[in-house]
Design a protein around this motif. Sequence first.
Motif, PDB file in Angstrom:
ATOM      1  N   GLY A  93       0.666  -1.321  -0.030  1.00 30.85           N
ATOM      2  CA  GLY A  93      -0.039   0.152   0.053  1.00 30.85           C
ATOM      3  C   GLY A  93       1.050   1.165  -0.121  1.00 30.85           C
ATOM      4  N   GLN A  94       2.235   1.138  -0.196  1.00 32.89           N
ATOM      5  CA  GLN A  94       3.048   2.202  -0.152  1.00 32.89           C
ATOM      6  C   GLN A  94       3.943   2.376  -1.512  1.00 32.89           C
ATOM      7  N   GLN A  95       4.448   3.556  -1.763  1.00 38.95           N
ATOM      8  CA  GLN A  95       5.190   3.809  -2.823  1.00 38.95           C
ATOM      9  C   GLN A  95       6.744   3.135  -2.507  1.00 38.95           C
ATOM     10  N   ALA A  96       7.215   2.255  -3.296  1.00 40.40           N
ATOM     11  CA  ALA A  96       8.371   1.558  -2.920  1.00 40.40           C
ATOM     12  C   ALA A  96       9.684   2.359  -3.451  1.00 40.40           C
ATOM     13  N   ILE A  97       9.422   3.515  -4.331  1.00 44.54           N
ATOM     14  CA  ILE A  97      10.487   4.349  -4.796  1.00 44.54           C
ATOM     15  C   ILE A  97      10.851   5.372  -3.519  1.00 44.54           C
ATOM     16  N   GLY A  98      12.302   5.176  -3.294  1.00 48.99           N
ATOM     17  CA  GLY A  98      12.755   6.202  -2.189  1.00 48.99           C
ATOM     18  C   GLY A  98      12.810   5.327  -1.106  1.00 48.99           C
ATOM     19  N   LYS A  99      12.320   4.268  -0.913  1.00 51.95           N
ATOM     20  CA  LYS A  99      12.463   3.395   0.386  1.00 51.95           C
ATOM     21  C   LYS A  99      13.901   2.548   0.241  1.00 51.95           C
ATOM     22  N   ARG A 100      14.292   2.251   1.591  1.00 48.79           N
ATOM     23  CA  ARG A 100      15.775   1.561   1.741  1.00 48.79           C
ATOM     24  C   ARG A 100      15.650   0.423   2.456  1.00 48.79           C
ATOM     25  N   PHE A 101      16.497  -0.566   1.892  1.00 48.62           N
ATOM     26  CA  PHE A 101      16.771  -1.710   2.612  1.00 48.62           C
ATOM     27  C   PHE A 101      18.354  -2.102   2.453  1.00 48.62           C
ATOM     28  N   HIS A 102      18.701  -3.001   3.178  1.00 48.37           N
ATOM     29  CA  HIS A 102      20.273  -3.791   2.893  1.00 48.37           C
ATOM     30  C   HIS A 102      20.208  -5.071   3.035  1.00 48.37           C
ATOM     31  N   ALA A 103      21.037  -5.841   2.183  1.00 44.07           N
ATOM     32  CA  ALA A 103      21.415  -7.094   2.333  1.00 44.07           C
ATOM     33  C   ALA A 103      21.814  -7.725   3.966  1.00 44.07           C
ATOM     34  N   GLY A 104      21.235  -8.887   3.983  1.00 40.10           N
ATOM     35  CA  GLY A 104      21.673  -9.602   5.468  1.00 40.10           C
ATOM     36  C   GLY A 104      20.766  -9.107   6.515  1.00 40.10           C
ATOM     37  N   ASN A 105      20.785  -9.599   7.556  1.00 34.24           N
ATOM     38  CA  ASN A 105      20.095  -9.403   8.716  1.00 34.24           C
ATOM     39  C   ASN A 105      20.372  -7.930   9.534  1.00 34.24           C
ATOM     40  N   PRO A 106      19.779  -7.671  10.358  1.00 31.65           N
ATOM     41  CA  PRO A 106      19.841  -6.398  10.899  1.00 31.65           C
ATOM     42  C   PRO A 106      21.182  -5.992  11.685  1.00 31.65           C
ATOM     43  N   LYS A 107      21.750  -7.029  12.063  1.00 30.59           N
ATOM     44  CA  LYS A 107      23.149  -7.330  12.822  1.00 30.59           C
ATOM     45  C   LYS A 107      24.137  -7.041  12.014  1.00 30.59           C
ATOM     46  N   LYS A 108      23.995  -7.324  10.676  1.00 27.45           N
ATOM     47  CA  LYS A 108      25.232  -7.320   9.601  1.00 27.45           C
ATOM     48  C   LYS A 108      25.875  -5.838   9.505  1.00 27.45           C
ATOM     49  N   GLY A 109      25.011  -4.805   9.901  1.00 28.96           N
ATOM     50  CA  GLY A 109      25.588  -3.424   9.661  1.00 28.96           C
ATOM     51  C   GLY A 109      26.030  -3.253   8.054  1.00 28.96           C
ATOM     52  N   TRP A 110      25.430  -3.701   7.249  1.00 26.14           N
ATOM     53  CA  TRP A 110      25.745  -3.477   5.822  1.00 26.14           C
ATOM     54  C   TRP A 110      25.108  -2.170   5.367  1.00 26.14           C
ATOM     55  N   PRO A 111      25.398  -1.372   4.272  1.00 24.27           N
ATOM     56  CA  PRO A 111      25.044  -0.150   4.035  1.00 24.27           C
ATOM     57  C   PRO A 111      23.744  -0.245   3.679  1.00 24.27           C
ATOM     58  N   TRP A 112      23.141   0.697   3.467  1.00 21.47           N
ATOM     59  CA  TRP A 112      21.459   0.753   2.807  1.00 21.47           C
ATOM     60  C   TRP A 112      21.497   1.266   1.542  1.00 21.47           C
ATOM     61  N   ALA A 113      20.762   0.657   0.716  1.00 18.48           N
ATOM     62  CA  ALA A 113      20.473   0.890  -0.777  1.00 18.48           C
ATOM     63  C   ALA A 113      19.113   1.578  -0.960  1.00 18.48           C
ATOM     64  N   THR A 114      18.725   2.277  -1.925  1.00 14.21           N
ATOM     65  CA  THR A 114      17.645   3.208  -2.177  1.00 14.21           C
ATOM     66  C   THR A 114      17.118   2.516  -3.061  1.00 14.21           C
ATOM     67  N   VAL A 115      15.918   2.384  -3.227  1.00 11.93           N
ATOM     68  CA  VAL A 115      14.933   1.741  -4.194  1.00 11.93           C
ATOM     69  C   VAL A 115      14.801   2.857  -5.323  1.00 11.93           C
ATOM     70  N   VAL A 116      15.278   2.674  -6.541  1.00 18.09           N
ATOM     71  CA  VAL A 116      14.872   3.826  -7.622  1.00 18.09           C
ATOM     72  C   VAL A 116      14.234   3.321  -8.732  1.00 18.09           C
ATOM     73  N   GLY A 117      13.650   2.118  -8.720  1.00 22.25           N
ATOM     74  CA  GLY A 117      12.843   1.523  -9.972  1.00 22.25           C
ATOM     75  C   GLY A 117      12.005   0.438  -9.721  1.00 22.25           C
ATOM     76  N   ILE A 118      11.151   0.034 -10.119  1.00 20.16           N
ATOM     77  CA  ILE A 118      10.261  -1.099  -9.780  1.00 20.16           C
ATOM     78  C   ILE A 118      10.014  -1.627 -11.212  1.00 20.16           C
ATOM     79  N   VAL A 119      10.379  -3.003 -11.444  1.00 19.64           N
ATOM     80  CA  VAL A 119      10.285  -3.708 -12.901  1.00 19.64           C
ATOM     81  C   VAL A 119       9.239  -4.880 -12.585  1.00 19.64           C
ATOM     82  N   ALA A 120       8.802  -5.442 -13.759  1.00 24.10           N
ATOM     83  CA  ALA A 120       7.796  -6.419 -13.872  1.00 24.10           C
ATOM     84  C   ALA A 120       8.700  -7.660 -13.220  1.00 24.10           C
TER      85      ALA A 120
END
Length: 824
Positions: free
Chosen positions: A581-608
């Motif tokens: 129910g939200q716009q995914a563009i601009g949202k952030r996530f990172h690989a791995g679990n929360p304790k990994k501390g890896w850098p965040w990446a921003t969603v810039v596109g949605i594909v089929a």
Amino acid sequence: MDALAHDLRFAIRQLRNSPGFTLTVVLMLALGIGATTAIYSLIEGILLRPLPFNNPDHLVLLGDHIGGGKTLPVTPREIGTYSSASSAFSSIGGFGSASFELSGGATPEEVEASRLTAGVFPTLGVQPILGRVFTAQEENARQPLVLIGYALWLNRFHRDPNVVGKSIDLDRKSYTIIGVMPRSFEFPLQPGRLNQVQLWVPMSLTPDELSEQAAGFWGFHLVARLKDGVTVAEAAQDADRVARQVMRNFPVAMSAIHITGDVALLKEQAVGNIRPLLRTLFVAVAVVLLIACMNVAGLLLARAIRRRRDYAVRLALGAASRIIVRESIFEGLLLSIAGGLLGLAFAATAIRVALHLLPGSMPRVDSIAIDAGVVVFALLVSVVTGALCSVAPAFAALRTNLTESLKEGARAGTGAASHSWLRSSLVVAEIAIALVLLTVSGAFLRSLQKMRAVDPGFRPDHVLVAEYQIPLQQYPTDASASTFEQAVVDHLSAKPGIIAVATASSLPATGLWGGSSYTVEGVRADAWKLQFAMFYTIRGDYFHTMGIRLLAGREFTVNDRSDTPLVMIVNESMAKHCWPGQQAIGKRFHAGNPKKGWPWATVVGIVADTKIGPRDEPDSDQWYAPAEQSNALFGADASRMLSRPAGGYIGLRSALPPEEMTQILRSTVAEIDPVLVLQNVQPMTNVVSDIEAPRRFNTDLISAFAAGALLLALTGIYALVTFSVSLRTQEIAIRMALGAQRGRIVRMVLTSGAKMALIGCVIGVCGSLVVSRLVASFLFDVSATDPLIYLAAVMAMILMTLVASALPARRAASVDPLNALRSN
């Protein structure tokens, strides 16, 4: 014994006097027995034949259940832990997949390989036919040793008995051949005939693979041998204990992950998925054989009825009933054995053809053959078939009424009426059985149609793809590998006629993928749940190349570099799953679990959504990363040394013919690296066809069986209706003499056929409902009890029965009453 020999000679003489009848029956039985033998050879080779290892029933594969999900392989660290801490196994070995560019002394080629620990060969109980295996000391010392497969020894080294000690170049590094494995050796067990492993090298885990950063890489496998007296269930308990020890040694960043041990028999892992299909195919082919038996039984019954007077004369002269029954059984056995021998030849031919048509998902293909066990099976089926087919004519011979048969003389009329119920029962049974196979075939065809109607999320037309792997010796760092890939994209993009070019870590419809857990911004650490998404690292104009639609946002650009903010593109399923129910563009996530501390990446596109495997698989979460940023996403240095060869796929879109595209691709890559081998260069449409081959193969085979069953059923119906009409010639002549019109005679015969068809269809529908449970798991988006499929099958069966009855009906209507009555 003399009496038996006399009866046998008599049966041969009788069959020789009826060559048309004999040939028809033998061909019918050859079709049924041949098809049954061919399918049995698949079952024998894949399911029944033991694996080519010592005492294979004690071999198991070990894996991990993560968070109660599906079974995964093991991590590099677990190989050592299981070897030292488990108590249920007498020996353990670790293995992983690999691929090498084989060069030196001949044309370079890419060869599938496996990295093994020294414990694998003792665990399997297999020794090379030449040379020796490597030791644990040699593995730990990282010595460049290799064992080669029999096929490689035969094709590349021409069975050189002095091959041991020679050197070959693997990924442009020299390795010493220390052994040649037997022809039957296959490990790891892989589906299909292509890409089978032909090289085995010491695993020699690198420091990178044993580091904390690689602790979450589930990419290796364990094979173990159960100790005497230890059950699989007891071994699973021991594996759970070891898994708890593994978790205690997890890095802090993996402390949220819970694993349990998994133990499965090696053979079950190799063939378990194909067992239901082979059972279904065997049932289907048994139906074809059953219809063939009914046809033959009907023809033999008709032959016995026509010989009533002969039986009566012999009985009147003192012949014993058992002699006539014995002669009937001999005739059936002679016909079935001849049909079995011809069917065996049919089966051998079918297997040779099928080996080139079997889908890549079929395991143990090299074990499929017409061996002594298959021949014995064919002969046993022939004998049983002959005995069963002889029951009806033997029954007719026993029930011969001496007085009535002699009274009738040459008349073929009412004396056979006592057997009419048996003839009708055979017709009804054929219709019912054929209908069952027809409904199953209809469900498979409808399922295939439904799958082909699914949008795979990409356009495979006008796309050429190829696999590549670049050797560590030439490209030792991520930076050097990246330089090669960018050069490929740049050089190909400059070629005339090329529309778009890209490289990628994986492609749609290959069934291959890399998976990673991930953390969505805003999710508390204590509320985080382990979930995986498929990820692709891409370079160049990937989405245009593969024809994947951009639904929102933007694609990657040349400005998305390692020194710029990290960006991602997600597919539609992941966007809805992570941000409903939200716009995914601009949202952030990172690989791995929360304790990994890896850098965040921003969603810039949605594909089929794109299908990772065949189109009948559900959509899955997917995300894409620009190749220049892929290492930074996992907290790695882009200039670090590689511990494994880099590789992936090259794709290019063009309106040029595939042959011209192939030439451009090969010549361009050769400009960059003249020695590099490109694998599986093919149109993307072929990739899609290959991944969907199992369902297409299943459908084609079931449909072929259904067509064969329908043809046999129609032949049998026609023969029995024709015979029944011939027995009623006098009755039909009397009806016509009393004023019956020819149309009424036609309707009478057709009505009789329609009644048998309706009864057979009712029974067949009931049988189809029972069989629906067996086939439901093979269908996609179709119910095994779809009313429309049942209705279409019933209508087709009734129509075919009327068609089979039409010619005998026309012949009956054309009878000349005067001549018919005079002749009788």
